[in-house]
Design an enzyme around this catalytic site. Structure first.
Site, PDB file in Angstrom:
ATOM      1  N   TYR A  83     -89.793  18.930 -54.645  1.00 34.05           N
ATOM      2  CA  TYR A  83     -88.968  20.093 -54.338  1.00 34.05           C
ATOM      3  C   TYR A  83     -88.592  20.076 -52.864  1.00 34.05           C
ATOM      4  O   TYR A  83     -89.342  19.555 -52.024  1.00 34.05           O
ATOM      5  CB  TYR A  83     -89.731  21.390 -54.610  1.00 34.05           C
ATOM      6  CG  TYR A  83     -89.932  21.739 -56.058  1.00 34.05           C
ATOM      7  CD1 TYR A  83     -89.083  22.635 -56.696  1.00 34.05           C
ATOM      8  CD2 TYR A  83     -90.989  21.196 -56.784  1.00 34.05           C
ATOM      9  CE1 TYR A  83     -89.275  22.978 -58.030  1.00 34.05           C
ATOM     10  CE2 TYR A  83     -91.191  21.529 -58.120  1.00 34.05           C
ATOM     11  CZ  TYR A  83     -90.333  22.424 -58.732  1.00 34.05           C
ATOM     12  OH  TYR A  83     -90.526  22.752 -60.056  1.00 34.05           O
ATOM     13  N   ASP A  92     -87.258  29.484 -61.547  1.00 33.16           N
ATOM     14  CA  ASP A  92     -87.089  30.932 -61.585  1.00 33.16           C
ATOM     15  C   ASP A  92     -85.659  31.360 -61.273  1.00 33.16           C
ATOM     16  O   ASP A  92     -84.813  30.549 -60.880  1.00 33.16           O
ATOM     17  CB  ASP A  92     -88.036  31.588 -60.575  1.00 33.16           C
ATOM     18  CG  ASP A  92     -89.497  31.438 -60.962  1.00 33.16           C
ATOM     19  OD1 ASP A  92     -89.788  31.375 -62.172  1.00 33.16           O
ATOM     20  OD2 ASP A  92     -90.344  31.390 -60.047  1.00 33.16           O
TER      21      ASP A  92
END
Length: 255
Positions: free
Chosen positions: A118, A60
């Protein structure tokens, strides 16, 4: 046409995410995929139809990457190291190609992934550090790291993470497998760093999980509230979503 796999890193602060966004067929905002498409097509002498770079993860706006993976096909065979050097010569300074290799024609950067890792960096200073504002999520409330460590195992395993999916989630199922969830303290940097690894993640899932864990760390939530949130499948009860600035796509595994 030979297919190439590339591992890239980027500073996401000045990008509106990875995925190309267009309006009336024209790129409308700056994206990582858009920059890669321009470079690859320039290297290939602007073929028709245009070459499209395919990414493994659609990060994003404001999200960074150390190990994003992409694939693309070129109309001629070039040594992978030559492709890497050529791309880095043309790419802007906030994107770099760290590795390029030949892959089989059926390799797909997105659909062949086995797992993704992540990390999320949290700045714990009392004040907002202007030099970290684009690269960490800031959280100044006092945290009990032991409460967070006690809560993390509740995320492990295969669960329905509907409570941790933002409203824009478009996947067919909210069931995901998480194989790693831990946190490290970085006192000299006034940070704590979360690491999550799993087969895939829902839209904003990691940022929502971090938000819940931080609230557990402050005592606003019971230590094992994650168990309840998984059971109720209600996004509204998860509340806080950590900022995009602290999130990094670290590594993608295809084994």
């Amino acid at each position: 046409m030979p297919r190439y796999k590339a591992v890239i890193a980027y500073d996401g602060a000045e990008f509106f995410g990875f995925q190309l966004q267009t309006k009336n067929g024209v790129e409308s905002v700056r994206t990582v995929q858009g920059e890669l498409n321009k470079v690859i097509n320039k290297m290939a002498k602007n073929p028709s139809p245009q070459i499209k770079v395919v990414g493994a993860s659609r990060t994003d706006t404001g999200v960074h990457a150390f190990g994003q993976v992409v694939h693309f096909d070129l109309p001629f065979n070039i040594d992978p190291e030559g492709v890497r050097k050529g791309m880095n010569t043309l790419l802007p300074f906030d994107v770099v190609v760290n590795h390029v290799e030949h892959v089989s024609d059926d390799f797909h950067a997105r659909f062949n992934t086995h797992s993704k890792r992540y990390i999320y960096r949290v700045s714990t200073t009392d004040y907002k550090d202007p030099f970290k504002r684009k690269y960490t999520g800031h959280f100044h409330w006092k945290l009990d790291i032991n409460r967070i460590k006690a809560a993390l195992p509740d995320l492990l395993g295969e669960h329905d993470f509907a409570s941790f999916a933002a409203s824009g989630n478009e996947t067919a199922t909210t069931i995901r497998l998480i194989t790693r969830a831990d946190v490290d303290e970085k006192p000299e940097e006034h940070e704590i760093v979360f690491t999550f690894e799993g087969n895939a993640f829902l839209y904003n899932q990691i940022r929502i999980m971090v938000g819940v864990l931080l609230e557990i760390g402050t005592g606003k939530r019971p230590v094992h509230d994650i168990v309840r949130l998984i059971e109720v499948k209600d996004r509204e009860q998860a509340r806080y979503t950590a900022p995009a600035s602290g999130l990094y796509l670290d590594e993608i595994d295809y084994n």
